[in-house]
Design a protein around this motif. Structure first.
Motif, PDB file in Angstrom:
ATOM      1  N   PHE A 238     -46.892  46.256 -51.547  1.00  0.00           N
ATOM      2  CA  PHE A 238     -45.544  47.258 -51.066  1.00  0.00           C
ATOM      3  C   PHE A 238     -45.840  48.695 -51.525  1.00  0.00           C
ATOM      4  O   PHE A 238     -46.299  48.401 -52.388  1.00  0.00           O
ATOM      5  N   ALA A 239     -44.966  49.325 -50.574  1.00  0.00           N
ATOM      6  CA  ALA A 239     -44.544  50.896 -51.331  1.00  0.00           C
ATOM      7  C   ALA A 239     -43.932  51.089 -52.079  1.00  0.00           C
ATOM      8  O   ALA A 239     -42.505  50.318 -51.542  1.00  0.00           O
ATOM      9  N   LEU A 240     -43.547  52.009 -52.868  1.00  0.00           N
ATOM     10  CA  LEU A 240     -42.597  53.027 -53.347  1.00  0.00           C
ATOM     11  C   LEU A 240     -42.719  54.383 -53.073  1.00  0.00           C
ATOM     12  O   LEU A 240     -43.405  54.696 -52.884  1.00  0.00           O
ATOM     13  N   PRO A 241     -41.060  54.911 -53.172  1.00  0.00           N
ATOM     14  CA  PRO A 241     -40.929  55.848 -52.621  1.00  0.00           C
ATOM     15  C   PRO A 241     -41.715  57.022 -52.741  1.00  0.00           C
ATOM     16  O   PRO A 241     -42.506  58.235 -52.205  1.00  0.00           O
ATOM     17  N   ASP A 242     -42.039  56.990 -54.610  1.00  0.00           N
ATOM     18  CA  ASP A 242     -42.853  57.356 -55.333  1.00  0.00           C
ATOM     19  C   ASP A 242     -44.669  57.442 -55.209  1.00  0.00           C
ATOM     20  O   ASP A 242     -45.030  58.515 -55.992  1.00  0.00           O
ATOM     21  N   GLY A 243     -45.035  57.028 -54.470  1.00  0.00           N
ATOM     22  CA  GLY A 243     -46.063  57.009 -53.910  1.00  0.00           C
ATOM     23  C   GLY A 243     -46.908  55.894 -54.394  1.00  0.00           C
ATOM     24  O   GLY A 243     -47.687  55.327 -54.344  1.00  0.00           O
ATOM     25  N   SER A 244     -46.427  54.521 -55.262  1.00  0.00           N
ATOM     26  CA  SER A 244     -46.659  53.291 -55.980  1.00  0.00           C
ATOM     27  C   SER A 244     -46.937  52.691 -54.816  1.00  0.00           C
ATOM     28  O   SER A 244     -46.549  52.194 -53.842  1.00  0.00           O
ATOM     29  N   VAL A 245     -48.022  51.856 -54.997  1.00  0.00           N
ATOM     30  CA  VAL A 245     -48.614  50.698 -53.906  1.00  0.00           C
ATOM     31  C   VAL A 245     -48.765  49.697 -54.795  1.00  0.00           C
ATOM     32  O   VAL A 245     -49.347  49.356 -55.803  1.00  0.00           O
TER      33      VAL A 245
END
Lengths: 342, 358
Positions: free
Chosen positions: A196-203
């Protein structure tokens, strides 16, 4: 002569009475013909028509005349040239054409609002959200997950290096470039094979997902899919969508009775999973484009999706697609295959 | 003393006036759908006018002793109240989705806002409701609302639910005993045992439900094939289980509504107006549950179109089970109440009275 009841000024006392109009004056008299009250047209006020509620004529001195004879009151109103507050509304409310029009307008506009309005506003808000908020939000999410659902990855250094290399390769093709995304490797006993992805660009990629992938292209497909979520700020959009729907429902129904409470939960869930499915489809399409640009087959992502479904649905049972946050896997796979043929 | 009073009621000195609801689903449907359409067209702004129209329809069709109630609110006040509530709800949802820690900021804000919203909303509705030219009023304080809606529920929670009946009684007292009609007070009073017994009945119903559920699980487990992992895709095994869970869910809802009905009967049934006229409330708990559940299912099945009929059906049943037992002539009483009303001061809703629709 209109039959009704006359209520004395500022009192609860009333008598049976008749009303009539003569030379711009309203005359209210008792049944024996004696004068009870009279008032000029300009000081009269008629209550807005509503359902079968009796019409009420205020005489201006605190007294009023009330009658169930709507037709009689209407002719009196014309004669005295009084305003008819809510008259148009009342006519629409009781005509089949008006009601049908209202049903259609409500359905069309609600659909428009849900299908286009909410996603549009959510997208604009997500674009306007400062990156610092996205960073803080993502950090908090990871803090919570790391303590509970997720543990540090147990992948071997060789596998880590391979995953990192693939991540760099894919992100070089993405709009944010190689530095715009962060790979987080985790192990999640309860989460299983997942990314899954997070809004700050973390995958975030779990060990189980890495193990499930049979070749590089499958992993690239998943990474491109998650990076697409980052590019479009799908996470932020979801937050805004989820916030708007309950507020809109509360505004529309305006009451918190038991019926509306129970009856609005399900539509809210259905609408939100429909939004989520649109995001997934967009991410699939983007991933297909990136895979093609790298010379890989988009159908490879579909292969992994099929295997994912097999793993997940055996464990917990899969929800029907109209309820789920993701489109039906078969449809996604078919779409990705078509992308491959292009 | 009270024995003598009871005797007077028994001897027929009291006359019972039933409440009636004369609205119909078909008529309200037209009003409701036009309200809804205009609300959607105006992006929610019309909802304030829609609310006034709806309340006027419901109050205007509520009849006691041949006279209807009336509603006089100004839509603009409701619009302001709605706007505040909408912004708060939106802000709450957004901030909570960004960070769960936002709750720490919202809790103190709610502690202040909730009592204020409750008081101003109750006062707004009471003062804008009248019966035969006599207005109702609500005189509850902020402190009282804080006690009834924050302090006591907290105590009830900390006691593991054991003090919940008492917390409920505090809330009912706050609601009913602060209402008045033309300055004449409504008063309700009942013992701790009376409210506890209602909750005990609810608890017993809950236990019976759980026993039925687990008996079913135990019995059906015997018929399950042993030594084989149960697949969630196996319809033959899953279907009865899902049915049972649905049964349990509906059972919980029935118990919840039936408990509410018993509490309404108790609190409203013990309400006395001006020390002499007694309210009667005889809801059948199971019938009320049936009405609410079938209303909800029909509303869902018709994509919301049944909603107006559901509202009318609920109101009709509820009011049909209520009556006012007047110990003196009701005409005279309303005249007297009208007199005292001006002495109390016929206040219209003040600036900070807003209609939220609680």
């Amino acid at each position: 002569m209109i039959e009704g009841r006359y209520f004395y000024p500022h009192a609860t006392r009333f008598v049976a009475a008749r009303a009539s109009a003569a030379s711009g004056m309203l005359r209210v008299e008792a049944l024996d013909g004696s004068l009870l009250n009279e008032a000029p047209a300009k000081s009269l006020r008629l209550s807005p028509a509503l359902g079968r509620l009796p019409a009420r004529l205020s005489l201006g001195d605190g007294s009023h005349f009330e009658s169930d004879d709507r037709a009689g009151i209407e002719s009196l109103r014309r004669e005295l040239k009084l305003r008819a507050p809510g008259g148009l509304l009342h006519r629409i409310e009781r005509s089949w054409r008006g009601i049908t029009l209202a049903v259609l307008a409500t359905a069309a506009l609600s659909y428009g609002f849900v299908a286009f309005g909410v996603p549009f506003i959510a997208r604009k808000l997500a674009e306007a959200t400062p990156p610092s908020i996205a960073v803080a939000m993502s950090r908090q999410t990871m803090q919570i997950l790391d303590g509970r659902a997720l543990a540090p990855s147990a992948l071997k250094p060789k596998d880590r290096a391979r995953l990192e290399a693939l991540f760099r390769k894919v992100s070089a093709h993405e709009p944010r470039g190689a530095g715009g995304y962060t790979l987080l490797m985790r192990r999640g006993p309860g989460v299983g094979a997942n990314a899954f992805a997070l809004p700050d660009g973390s995958v975030v990629v779990t060990d189980a997902l890495y193990a499930l992938a049979k070749n590089d292209e499958e992993i690239e497909g998943v990474l491109a899919h998650e990076m697409s979520h980052v590019n479009h700020a799908h996470g932020l959009q979801r937050v805004y969508q989820a916030s708007m729907i309950p507020a809109a429902i509360a505004l529309l129904t305006g009451d918190v009775s038991q019926v509306s409470q129970m009856a609005t939960v399900l539509p809210g869930i259905l609408v939100q999973s429909a939004y989520s499915r649109n995001f997934e489809q967009q991410a699939d399409d983007d991933a297909a484009a990136i895979l093609r640009a790298m010379g890989a087959k988009p159908s490879r992502l579909g292969d992994l999706l099929l295997r994912l479904e097999e793993v997940h649905c055996h464990k917990g049972g899969c929800a029907p697609s109209w309820l789920g946050s993701h489109p039906e896997t078969a449809a996604r796979v078919e779409r990705l295959r078509q992308e491959t043929g292009k | 003393m009270s024995g003598e009073h009871e005797a007077a009621v028994e001897s027929g000195a009291a006359r019972s006036y039933p409440f009636q609801f004369e609205g119909t689903g078909g008529e309200y449907f037209g009003i409701w759908i036009v309200n809804l359409a205009l609300t959607v067209v105006t992006l929610g702004i019309y909802s304030a006018w829609a609310t006034v129209r709806t309340r006027r329809y419901f109050r205007g069709n509520m009849v006691l002793a041949g006279h209807a109630f009336d509603y006089h609110a100004s839509p603009v006040r409701i619009l302001i109240g709605r706007a505040i509530a909408f912004v708060l709800l939106l802000g709450y949802n957004i901030s909570l989705n960004f960070s769960p820690y936002a709750l720490l900021v919202w809790i103190p804000a709610f502690l202040i806002a909730v009592p204020w919203l409750i008081v101003s909303s109750l006062r707004f509705n009471a003062r804008n409701t009248s019966y035969r030219n006599v207005r109702f009023n609500f005189t509850g304080t902020l402190g009282g609302a804080a006690k009834a809606y924050i302090f006591w529920p907290l105590i009830a929670m900390l006691s593991g639910g054991f003090l919940m009946p008492l917390a409920r009684r505090v809330r009912d007292y706050y609601h009913i005993n602060n209402h008045s009609f033309g300055g004449r007070p409504f008063e309700t009073e009942f013992t701790g045992w009376q409210i506890y017994s209602r909750f005990l009945i609810a608890f017993a119903m809950w236990i019976a439900l759980m026993v039925a559920f687990f008996t079913f699980i135990a019995v059906s487990a015997k018929f399950m094939p042993h030594g084989k992992a149960v697949s969630p895709n196996d319809i033959a095994i899953m279907a009865p289980l899902i049915l049972m869970i649905a049964f349990l869910e509906i059972g919980f809802i029935v118990v919840g509504i039936a408990t509410m009905a018993m509490i309404y009967n108790l609190a409203l049934g013990h309400t006395v107006l001006d020390g002499r006229h007694r309210l009667r409330c005889r809801l059948n708990p199971l019938v009320l549950a049936w009405v609410v559940i079938t209303n909800t299912l029909l509303t869902l099945a018709t994509l919301g179109l049944f909603y107006p009929w559901a509202q009318v059906r609920y109101t009709r049943y509820f009011l049909g089970r209520m009556a006012l037992e007047a110990t003196s002539d009701l005409d005279e009483f309303t005249s007297e109440a009208f007199g005292t009303q001006s002495a109390v001061g016929e206040e219209i809703a003040g600036f900070f009275d807003l209609g939220i629709g609680l």
